[in-house]
Design an enzyme around this catalytic site. Structure first.
Site, PDB file in Angstrom:
ATOM      1  N   ARG A  18     -12.766   0.581   5.962  1.00 35.07           N
ATOM      2  CA  ARG A  18     -12.120  -0.400   5.069  1.00 35.07           C
ATOM      3  C   ARG A  18     -11.860   0.277   3.727  1.00 35.07           C
ATOM      4  NH1 ARG A  18     -14.158  -4.019   0.758  1.00 35.07           N
ATOM      5  NH2 ARG A  18     -13.884  -1.925   0.045  1.00 35.07           N
ATOM      6  N   GLU A  67     -20.166   3.342   1.178  1.00 35.72           N
ATOM      7  CA  GLU A  67     -18.902   3.057   0.508  1.00 35.72           C
ATOM      8  C   GLU A  67     -17.802   2.737   1.515  1.00 35.72           C
ATOM      9  OE1 GLU A  67     -18.929   3.301  -2.921  1.00 35.72           O
ATOM     10  OE2 GLU A  67     -16.959   2.400  -2.782  1.00 35.72           O
ATOM     11  N   ASP A  68     -17.121   1.625   1.318  1.00 36.47           N
ATOM     12  CA  ASP A  68     -15.946   1.275   2.116  1.00 36.47           C
ATOM     13  C   ASP A  68     -16.199   1.255   3.625  1.00 36.47           C
ATOM     14  OD1 ASP A  68     -14.709   0.852  -0.233  1.00 36.47           O
ATOM     15  OD2 ASP A  68     -13.075   2.264   0.053  1.00 36.47           O
ATOM     16  N   ASP A 103     -22.060  -0.086  -2.862  1.00 37.96           N
ATOM     17  CA  ASP A 103     -21.339  -0.414  -4.097  1.00 37.96           C
ATOM     18  C   ASP A 103     -20.401  -1.603  -3.925  1.00 37.96           C
ATOM     19  OD1 ASP A 103     -20.546   0.071  -6.826  1.00 37.96           O
ATOM     20  OD2 ASP A 103     -18.629   0.678  -5.960  1.00 37.96           O
ATOM     21  N   ASP A 104     -19.794  -1.713  -2.736  1.00 43.49           N
ATOM     22  CA  ASP A 104     -18.839  -2.816  -2.529  1.00 43.49           C
ATOM     23  C   ASP A 104     -19.534  -4.169  -2.623  1.00 43.49           C
ATOM     24  OD1 ASP A 104     -16.746  -0.933  -1.847  1.00 43.49           O
ATOM     25  OD2 ASP A 104     -17.923  -0.601  -0.035  1.00 43.49           O
ATOM     26  N   TYR A 143      -9.016   7.805  -8.985  1.00 38.12           N
ATOM     27  CA  TYR A 143      -9.506   6.661  -8.222  1.00 38.12           C
ATOM     28  C   TYR A 143      -8.370   5.672  -8.020  1.00 38.12           C
ATOM     29  CZ  TYR A 143     -12.956   4.453  -5.539  1.00 38.12           C
ATOM     30  OH  TYR A 143     -13.595   3.938  -4.443  1.00 38.12           O
ATOM     31  N   LYS A 162     -15.334   8.783  -6.003  1.00 34.10           N
ATOM     32  CA  LYS A 162     -16.500   8.083  -6.578  1.00 34.10           C
ATOM     33  C   LYS A 162     -17.433   9.084  -7.244  1.00 34.10           C
ATOM     34  CE  LYS A 162     -16.255   3.702  -5.895  1.00 34.10           C
ATOM     35  NZ  LYS A 162     -16.727   2.367  -5.689  1.00 34.10           N
ATOM     36  N   ASN A 179      -7.887  -6.038  -5.163  1.00 36.98           N
ATOM     37  CA  ASN A 179      -7.118  -4.811  -5.380  1.00 36.98           C
ATOM     38  C   ASN A 179      -6.221  -4.554  -4.182  1.00 36.98           C
ATOM     39  OD1 ASN A 179      -8.483  -4.041  -7.822  1.00 36.98           O
ATOM     40  ND2 ASN A 179     -10.241  -3.515  -6.549  1.00 36.98           N
TER      41      ASN A 179
HETATM   42  P1  NAD Z   1     -13.938  -8.729   2.829  1.00 39.98           P
HETATM   43  O1  NAD Z   1     -12.964  -8.422   3.894  1.00 39.98           O
HETATM   44  O2  NAD Z   1     -15.388  -8.479   3.074  1.00 39.98           O
HETATM   45  O3  NAD Z   1     -13.774 -10.281   2.402  1.00 39.98           O
HETATM   46  C1  NAD Z   1     -12.547 -10.945   2.224  1.00 39.98           C
HETATM   47  C2  NAD Z   1     -12.796 -12.440   2.245  1.00 39.98           C
HETATM   48  O4  NAD Z   1     -11.581 -13.120   1.922  1.00 39.98           O
HETATM   49  C3  NAD Z   1     -13.251 -12.972   3.599  1.00 39.98           C
HETATM   50  O5  NAD Z   1     -14.263 -13.924   3.420  1.00 39.98           O
HETATM   51  C4  NAD Z   1     -12.005 -13.685   4.124  1.00 39.98           C
HETATM   52  O6  NAD Z   1     -12.333 -14.796   4.951  1.00 39.98           O
HETATM   53  C5  NAD Z   1     -11.393 -14.179   2.834  1.00 39.98           C
HETATM   54  N1  NAD Z   1      -9.973 -14.496   3.008  1.00 39.98           N
HETATM   55  C6  NAD Z   1      -9.044 -13.809   3.695  1.00 39.98           C
HETATM   56  N2  NAD Z   1      -7.870 -14.473   3.653  1.00 39.98           N
HETATM   57  C7  NAD Z   1      -8.068 -15.580   2.922  1.00 39.98           C
HETATM   58  C8  NAD Z   1      -7.256 -16.656   2.528  1.00 39.98           C
HETATM   59  N3  NAD Z   1      -5.972 -16.711   2.887  1.00 39.98           N
HETATM   60  N4  NAD Z   1      -7.797 -17.634   1.781  1.00 39.98           N
HETATM   61  C9  NAD Z   1      -9.087 -17.582   1.413  1.00 39.98           C
HETATM   62  N5  NAD Z   1      -9.915 -16.573   1.752  1.00 39.98           N
HETATM   63  C10 NAD Z   1      -9.408 -15.593   2.504  1.00 39.98           C
HETATM   64  O7  NAD Z   1     -13.442  -7.924   1.555  1.00 39.98           O
HETATM   65  P2  NAD Z   1     -14.276  -7.625   0.232  1.00 39.98           P
HETATM   66  O8  NAD Z   1     -14.945  -6.310   0.325  1.00 39.98           O
HETATM   67  O9  NAD Z   1     -15.092  -8.808  -0.101  1.00 39.98           O
HETATM   68  O10 NAD Z   1     -13.096  -7.448  -0.820  1.00 39.98           O
HETATM   69  C11 NAD Z   1     -12.247  -8.526  -1.145  1.00 39.98           C
HETATM   70  C12 NAD Z   1     -11.322  -8.114  -2.272  1.00 39.98           C
HETATM   71  O11 NAD Z   1     -12.092  -7.848  -3.441  1.00 39.98           O
HETATM   72  C13 NAD Z   1     -10.513  -6.849  -1.994  1.00 39.98           C
HETATM   73  O12 NAD Z   1      -9.178  -7.051  -2.365  1.00 39.98           O
HETATM   74  C14 NAD Z   1     -11.133  -5.809  -2.877  1.00 39.98           C
HETATM   75  O13 NAD Z   1     -10.163  -4.908  -3.374  1.00 39.98           O
HETATM   76  C15 NAD Z   1     -11.670  -6.637  -4.018  1.00 39.98           C
HETATM   77  N6  NAD Z   1     -12.789  -5.970  -4.701  1.00 39.98           N
HETATM   78  C16 NAD Z   1     -12.715  -5.823  -6.045  1.00 39.98           C
HETATM   79  C17 NAD Z   1     -13.742  -5.202  -6.720  1.00 39.98           C
HETATM   80  C18 NAD Z   1     -13.650  -5.066  -8.205  1.00 39.98           C
HETATM   81  O14 NAD Z   1     -12.699  -5.478  -8.775  1.00 39.98           O
HETATM   82  N7  NAD Z   1     -14.612  -4.527  -8.883  1.00 39.98           N
HETATM   83  C19 NAD Z   1     -14.819  -4.691  -6.026  1.00 39.98           C
HETATM   84  C20 NAD Z   1     -14.886  -4.871  -4.634  1.00 39.98           C
HETATM   85  C21 NAD Z   1     -13.864  -5.517  -3.979  1.00 39.98           C
END
Ligand code: NAD
Length: 551
Positions: A159, A248-249, A271-272, A106, A177, A412
């Site tokens: 994504r 997923e994604d 899951d996201d 993963y 997954k 991530n």
């Molecule tokens: P997404 O694209 O749906 O959301 C991203 C958000 O960040 C949006 O609201 C965007 O406006 C905001 N953003 C972008 N640039 C910004 C900035 N400069 N300042 C402030 N906000 C800003 O993405 P997502 O699915 O919500 O994922 C976001 C992050 O979370 C990813 O990096 C993903 O890897 C991580 N994530 C981690 C886990 C985990 O650790 N378990 C799980 C899911 C997602």
């Protein structure tokens, strides 16, 4: 419903394959571990080298070869080939060495594997269903050789992790997954089907690549996309009745729309959105044991208001609801900063639906540092995908406001984390309770080593899926994720916390998944979603359905 693990392992006893067919059957192949009696009875003599090895010896040999590989991608290819040959051995190796193998099957290696999927694709695992199959999706699903599927993980590749639109190359994600489902919760591989929906890609580089393996067209959208997805879900329900679909994604917009459309109609989840929410909430609940600040008194500031951020916010609101806090009050405990500053009403931009419930009355605040000063949060959660955005100033403010500030940098891969573990401890005088999306090594701070926890969704989704399938749930709702989050938090020991982690050790993942599955099934019974009579001992019922990779 799924059967006891042993019943599946002997599934199809009448047509049990022999000879070369048996060696090519990855679910039944034991390779050099077939005994002399089995070799005689099953027509294997001469097809294998004469010496017989135990499973332990096979694991040791495989591990040696795995470690000898020169790059993580080569290790990924090695594991994929092993899975293709002998799934029992593959899962034994994974389970016995999870901390070492999980970053290969993963994130982060799976990301690189997806990027290079066209080059490393060897033999089929999973189904690609393309938009050109529109009208014939059911017949494509019927090409899958095993009609006993109960769990589908599906992506449209828009994504992929933090890598963006990878189109048909996204297949590595559902495969990875599902491997985690089997390793971490014992979901038998027989039940699992990875699917990639190829609706095109908007990735210019892929469209220009003559060797790209997907459809060389831009992404379908609007009615064309929606009709295709509708046909896919209906066909999957018809061909594999009662199966659970994990989205997923998917891109942000489609992820929310799909979940909104299907969550009350079929057994599915995203899951996201929901898995991330539960794992983050579990970390927040576990942290209260250290901070002494109850969940209902927490004020959470999020950087990022996408799938992950608003998903966590919604589940946090539900959790507070269970504790007697009104929805309006609970929402006021969640504040978001996105790319346009603090999320407030009448900000002047067109906000997507998922953000609206968290847009509060307030004044424009442009920066995160200012927002921290204004909101005075107890917890700061980074889900923005913007690396190093928790600056020294931001972290110092959190430490000035709180005795034990909660700092989760969940973006991530590692390069996108809002801060490193080291920064989190350094700028909070070692008082910060830190967790991250990607793993960080232990940090030496003033003579002690702090081992931060990883808020990895793998703590949640395998147990949720197992629980739903063990009771033949017709739905997976947010209260089941809430139950999963509370169960996970309860599994965090004082020892885990004193090491610095708000999550349990990965070595206990199967026991944790079992507890989560039980809690999820319990909720399904309480809600009337479970379609089989409640067994007297629910935990034993679930445990018996967990596949243990042994011969
Ligand atoms: P997404 O694209 O749906 O959301 C991203 C958000 O960040 C949006 O609201 C965007 O406006 C905001 N953003 C972008 N640039 C910004 C900035 N400069 N300042 C402030 N906000 C800003 O993405 P997502 O699915 O919500 O994922 C976001 C992050 O979370 C990813 O990096 C993903 O890897 C991580 N994530 C981690 C886990 C985990 O650790 N378990 C799980 C899911 C997602």
């Amino acid at each position: 419903m799924i059967s006891k693990s042993l019943e599946i392992q002997s599934h199809g006893g009448v047509n049990f394959p022999t000879g070369v067919s048996l060696l090519k059957d990855s679910l039944r192949n034991k390779g050099t571990a077939f005994s002399a009696e089995e070799r005689d009875a099953l027509g294997l003599k001469g097809l294998l080298p004469p010496r017989i090895f135990s499973m332990e010896e096979q694991v040791e040999r495989a591990l040696k070869q795995f470690r000898k590989k020169e790059s993580d991608l080569e290790r990924y290819i090695f594991l994929t080939a092993l899975q293709q040959r002998n799934e029992t051995l593959f899962f034994r190796l994974l389970l016995d060495h999870l901390e070492e193998t999980m970053p290969i099957i993963y994130t982060p290696t799976v990301g690189q594997a997806c990027l290079e999927y066209g080059g490393i694709f060897r033999s089929p695992r999973g189904l690609w269903i393309s938009i050109e199959d529109k009208g014939n999706v059911e017949s494509v699903l019927r090409h899958w050789p095993n009609q006993g599927v109960r769990l589908i993980v599906v992506t449209d590749g828009e994504r992929i992790l933090g890598l963006g639109d990878l189109g048909a190359l996204g297949m590595g994600i559902p495969i990875g997954k599902l491997a985690l489902y089997t390793a971490c919760a014992g979901l038998h591989p027989y039940y699992c089907l990875p699917i990639t929906l190829d609706v095109g890609t908007n990735n210019e580089k892929l469209l220009e690549d003559p060797f790209y393996i997907g459809l060389p067209r831009t992404r379908a959208k609007g009615a064309e996309y929606e009709e295709f997805l509708e046909e896919f879900v209906a066909a999957a329900q018809k061909v594999f009745p009662g199966s659970l679909i994990q989205f997923e994604d998917f891109g942000n917009h489609n992820a929310f729309d799909l979940l909104g459309k299907w969550r009350d109609r079929i057994c599915c989840f995203n899951d996201d959105i929901q898995g991330t929410a539960a794992v983050a909430l579990a970390g927040l609940i576990a942290a209260t044991k250290e901070t002494g600040v109850p969940l209902r008194d927490q004020r959470v500031l999020f950087l990022g208001a996408g799938e992950a951020g608003t998903g966590i916010g919604e589940l946090f609101v539900s959790a507070l609801g269970e504790e007697g806090v009104s929805e309006a009050e609970a929402r006021l405990r969640c504040w978001f900063v996105d790319s346009k500053g603090l999320l407030i009403k009448n900000r002047g931009d067109e906000m997507p639906k998922h953000k609206l419930p968290f847009a509060h009355e307030g004044e424009h605040v442009a920066s995160l540092a200012e927002a921290v000063e204004k909101i005075r949060p107890t917890a700061l959660i980074g889900v923005s995908g913007v690396g190093r955005s928790f600056t020294a100033d931001v972290l110092r403010s959190m430490a000035a406001i709180n005795e034990r500030p909660v700092i989760f940098a969940l973006s991530n891969p590692t390069s996108k984390a809002e801060c490193t573990a080291e920064e989190a401890y350094l700028h909070t005088d070692g008082r910060g309770l830190f967790a991250s999306g990607s793993p960080f090594k232990g940090v030496e701070y003033q003579g002690r080593t702090i081992h931060p926890g990883q808020g990895n969704n793998v703590y949640i989704f395998p147990g949720v899926g197992l629980g739903a399938l063990c009771c033949a749930a017709s739905r997976v709702d947010d209260s089941m994720f809430l139950a999963a989050a509370r169960t996970l938090a309860a599994e965090v020991t004082t020892e885990d916390l004193s090491r610095g982690s708000v999550y349990p050790s990965l070595t206990r993942i199967r026991a944790v998944s079992l507890k989560i599955a039980k809690a999820v099934a319990e909720r399904a019974y309480a809600l009337g979603y479970a379609k089989i009579p409640r067994p007297a001992d629910l935990e034993q019922h679930v445990a018996e359905r967990m596949f243990v990779p042994n011969y």
